[in-house]
Design a protein around this motif. Structure first.
Motif, PDB file in Angstrom:
ATOM      1  N   SER A   1       0.804  -1.108  -0.109  1.00  0.00           N
ATOM      2  CA  SER A   1       0.023  -0.262   0.080  1.00  0.00           C
ATOM      3  C   SER A   1       0.792   1.413   0.096  1.00  0.00           C
ATOM      4  CB  SER A   1      -1.030  -0.092   1.180  1.00  0.00           C
ATOM      5  OG  SER A   1      -1.704   0.969   1.447  1.00  0.00           O
ATOM      6  N   GLY A   2       0.672   2.231  -1.165  1.00  0.00           N
ATOM      7  CA  GLY A   2       1.164   3.327  -1.221  1.00  0.00           C
ATOM      8  C   GLY A   2       0.206   4.617  -1.314  1.00  0.00           C
ATOM      9  N   GLY A   3       0.851   5.464  -2.096  1.00  0.00           N
ATOM     10  CA  GLY A   3      -0.191   6.702  -2.150  1.00  0.00           C
ATOM     11  C   GLY A   3      -1.281   6.294  -2.881  1.00  0.00           C
TER      12      GLY A   3
ATOM     13  N   ILE B   1      -6.466  16.266  11.204  1.00  0.00           N
ATOM     14  CA  ILE B   1      -5.354  17.201  11.750  1.00  0.00           C
ATOM     15  C   ILE B   1      -4.391  16.745  12.633  1.00  0.00           C
ATOM     16  CG2 ILE B   1      -5.172  19.496  12.975  1.00  0.00           C
ATOM     17  CD1 ILE B   1      -7.773  20.524  11.412  1.00  0.00           C
ATOM     18  N   SER B   2      -4.914  15.901  13.874  1.00  0.00           N
ATOM     19  CA  SER B   2      -4.104  15.491  14.679  1.00  0.00           C
ATOM     20  C   SER B   2      -3.026  14.329  14.275  1.00  0.00           C
ATOM     21  CB  SER B   2      -5.013  14.638  15.827  1.00  0.00           C
ATOM     22  OG  SER B   2      -5.579  13.284  15.073  1.00  0.00           O
ATOM     23  N   ARG B   3      -3.337  14.020  13.132  1.00  0.00           N
ATOM     24  CA  ARG B   3      -2.383  12.814  12.479  1.00  0.00           C
ATOM     25  C   ARG B   3      -1.398  13.443  11.579  1.00  0.00           C
ATOM     26  NH1 ARG B   3      -5.539   7.348  10.631  1.00  0.00           N
ATOM     27  NH2 ARG B   3      -7.139   7.331  12.467  1.00  0.00           N
ATOM     28  N   ASN B   4      -1.404  14.457  11.303  1.00  0.00           N
ATOM     29  CA  ASN B   4      -0.485  15.450  10.455  1.00  0.00           C
ATOM     30  C   ASN B   4       0.155  16.676  10.818  1.00  0.00           C
ATOM     31  OD1 ASN B   4      -0.799  13.612   7.809  1.00  0.00           O
ATOM     32  ND2 ASN B   4      -2.874  13.606   8.738  1.00  0.00           N
ATOM     33  N   GLU B   5       1.155  16.954   9.864  1.00  0.00           N
ATOM     34  CA  GLU B   5       1.769  18.337  10.199  1.00  0.00           C
ATOM     35  C   GLU B   5       1.190  19.172   9.277  1.00  0.00           C
ATOM     36  OE1 GLU B   5       3.809  19.495  12.431  1.00  0.00           O
ATOM     37  OE2 GLU B   5       3.996  17.509  13.599  1.00  0.00           O
ATOM     38  N   PRO B   6       0.900  20.658   9.619  1.00  0.00           N
ATOM     39  CA  PRO B   6       0.181  21.522   8.534  1.00  0.00           C
ATOM     40  C   PRO B   6       1.024  21.795   7.407  1.00  0.00           C
ATOM     41  CG  PRO B   6       1.086  22.571  10.705  1.00  0.00           C
ATOM     42  CD  PRO B   6       1.008  21.161  10.599  1.00  0.00           C
ATOM     43  N   GLU B   7       2.495  21.536   7.421  1.00  0.00           N
ATOM     44  CA  GLU B   7       3.221  21.925   6.454  1.00  0.00           C
ATOM     45  C   GLU B   7       4.474  20.945   6.350  1.00  0.00           C
ATOM     46  OE1 GLU B   7       4.717  25.968   5.664  1.00  0.00           O
ATOM     47  OE2 GLU B   7       3.395  26.633   7.200  1.00  0.00           O
ATOM     48  N   PRO B   8       4.924  20.510   5.019  1.00  0.00           N
ATOM     49  CA  PRO B   8       6.085  19.588   4.744  1.00  0.00           C
ATOM     50  C   PRO B   8       7.255  20.468   5.459  1.00  0.00           C
ATOM     51  CG  PRO B   8       5.557  20.614   2.774  1.00  0.00           C
ATOM     52  CD  PRO B   8       4.358  21.082   3.762  1.00  0.00           C
ATOM     53  N   PRO B   9       8.443  19.324   5.745  1.00  0.00           N
ATOM     54  CA  PRO B   9       9.698  20.245   5.981  1.00  0.00           C
ATOM     55  C   PRO B   9      10.392  21.245   5.193  1.00  0.00           C
ATOM     56  CG  PRO B   9       9.851  17.788   6.014  1.00  0.00           C
ATOM     57  CD  PRO B   9       8.821  17.927   5.350  1.00  0.00           C
TER      58      PRO B   9
ATOM     59  N   ARG C   1      -3.041   8.933   6.136  1.00  0.00           N
ATOM     60  CA  ARG C   1      -1.980   8.512   6.857  1.00  0.00           C
ATOM     61  C   ARG C   1      -0.811   9.272   6.887  1.00  0.00           C
ATOM     62  NH1 ARG C   1      -3.283   2.807   6.264  1.00  0.00           N
ATOM     63  NH2 ARG C   1      -5.018   2.622   7.244  1.00  0.00           N
ATOM     64  N   PRO C   2       0.127   9.498   7.708  1.00  0.00           N
ATOM     65  CA  PRO C   2       1.438  10.205   7.561  1.00  0.00           C
ATOM     66  C   PRO C   2       2.631   9.454   6.914  1.00  0.00           C
ATOM     67  CG  PRO C   2       0.912   9.664   9.639  1.00  0.00           C
ATOM     68  CD  PRO C   2      -0.191   9.040   9.058  1.00  0.00           C
TER      69      PRO C   2
ATOM     70  N   SER D   1      -7.567   6.256  -2.717  1.00  0.00           N
ATOM     71  CA  SER D   1      -8.754   5.465  -2.695  1.00  0.00           C
ATOM     72  C   SER D   1      -9.346   5.627  -1.094  1.00  0.00           C
ATOM     73  CB  SER D   1      -8.479   3.954  -2.874  1.00  0.00           C
ATOM     74  OG  SER D   1      -9.538   3.040  -2.639  1.00  0.00           O
ATOM     75  N   HIS D   2      -8.594   5.418  -0.078  1.00  0.00           N
ATOM     76  CA  HIS D   2      -9.252   5.536   1.178  1.00  0.00           C
ATOM     77  C   HIS D   2      -9.919   6.748   1.576  1.00  0.00           C
ATOM     78  CE1 HIS D   2      -6.980   2.125   2.460  1.00  0.00           C
ATOM     79  NE2 HIS D   2      -5.944   2.616   2.666  1.00  0.00           N
ATOM     80  N   LEU D   3      -9.447   8.176   1.039  1.00  0.00           N
ATOM     81  CA  LEU D   3     -10.219   9.181   1.301  1.00  0.00           C
ATOM     82  C   LEU D   3     -11.713   8.775   0.516  1.00  0.00           C
ATOM     83  CD1 LEU D   3     -10.758  11.694   2.601  1.00  0.00           C
ATOM     84  CD2 LEU D   3      -9.200  13.003   0.458  1.00  0.00           C
ATOM     85  N   LEU D   4     -11.704   8.516  -0.636  1.00  0.00           N
ATOM     86  CA  LEU D   4     -12.937   8.456  -1.198  1.00  0.00           C
ATOM     87  C   LEU D   4     -13.922   7.541  -0.709  1.00  0.00           C
ATOM     88  CD1 LEU D   4     -11.507   7.854  -4.979  1.00  0.00           C
ATOM     89  CD2 LEU D   4     -12.722   9.967  -4.123  1.00  0.00           C
TER      90      LEU D   4
END
Length: 299
Positions: free
Chosen positions: A116-118, A191-199, A267-268, A123-126
């Motif tokens: 499982s990748g991108g 929001i709790s699972r992710n950072e709002p911006e990439p590095p 998923r992060p 699919s998961h969001l849909l």
């Protein structure tokens, strides 16, 4: 994964002691089910390249033996695409075997990385939004197959001429707005699972150096295969009676945009979606692909 409070969540479980399948029954099943299973197998193409890059860029655990087993199994299944389209019992048996093997690969690794990748995040969001909106939905493998075709296009679009130029990303204030719009009642969990911006800054530059090194070692060789395998995979799915465009499953341009742009928040994990975000191209690509697919221009 399981749907828990509306969110796709993975829990550890026990592997089955055995898997039994009657190849005659598999072959007699509606062809769209074979196409969905085949789409799930094709997804491993993206899962493996995403996994290799995650290993080199973010030091994720990786096993070359498991990766090779999955790649070999996928190729064996791809070689039987014509027989699968003809509902050949032996080919359907091999499809079942490969799907089972990828499950075993995940059990061996202890994560979903080998399978499982991108493409799965799209699919998961849909699927999560279908449940939110009380829609009937469609076969998981159908959406994963489409996600695979989209992900292949993204890899080629980003890396066909070397590393992509660095663009400005989405501001965190806009990201919060978009997550609330896309995820609705599930926004707080996303929001709790992710950072709002990439590095950014030195961390971003260090990751870009790692990406460039990995692409030079094996990534560009993969990208060179995409002009051949993307149309081939599309035709294989079509020959089995499966969908290759989101609108064939009832998804709008907006639905498709949201899945590409914000499937990553399910998923992060480091995937092609995150890579596109790192370089500031994700949201433009999501717009280009969602509109282009609706017009039949992407693949």
């Amino acid at each position: 994964p399981l749907i828990v409070d509306g969110f796709k969540t993975t829990y550890p479980g026990c592997a089955p002691l055995g898997i039994f399948a009657d190849t005659k029954i598999l072959a007699a099943a509606p062809k769209k089910m074979t196409a969905a299973g085949f789409g799930e197998v094709l997804a491993k193409t993206i899962a493996i390249i995403d996994w290799k890059l995650a290993k080199d860029v973010e030091d994720e655990p990786y096993c070359s033996l498991i990766s090779s087993l999955v790649e070999k199994a996928v190729q064996e299944c791809v070689n039987l695409a014509g027989a699968l389209a003809d509902s050949d019992p032996d080919a359907c048996g091999k499809l079942m075997e490969v799907l089972s093997l990828t499950g075993i690969a995940m059990q061996m690794m202890g994560t979903s990385r080998p399978a499982s990748g991108g493409e799965h995040h799209i699919s998961h969001l849909l699927e999560m939004r279908d449940i939110q909106q009380h829609k009937t939905g469609s076969l998981h493998g159908d959406k994963v197959g489409i996600g695979t075709l989209i992900s292949l296009y993204m890899y080629h679009r980003l890396f066909s001429n070397g590393l992509p130029e660095q663009r400005q990303g989405m501001p965190s204030s806009k990201w919060y707005e978009e997550i609330k719009r896309v995820y609705g009642s599930l926004a707080d969990e996303a929001i709790s699972r992710n950072e709002p911006e990439p590095p950014n800054g030195p961390e971003r530059e260090a990751q870009k150096t790692k990406i460039e090194k990995a692409m030079n070692e094996y990534g560009y060789d993969f990208v060179k295969t995409i002009p051949e395998i993307l149309p081939a995979y599309k035709k294989m799915i079509e020959d089995m009676g499966g969908p290759v465009y989101p609108h064939q499953l009832g998804y709008s341009i907006s639905d498709t945009y949201d899945a590409i742009a914000h499937g990553k928040e399910v998923r992060p994990k480091f995937t092609i979606l995150r890579i596109a975000e790192r370089f500031g191209h994700l949201y433009d690509l999501a717009d280009e692909i969602s509109k282009g697919l609706h017009e039949g221009k992407i693949y």
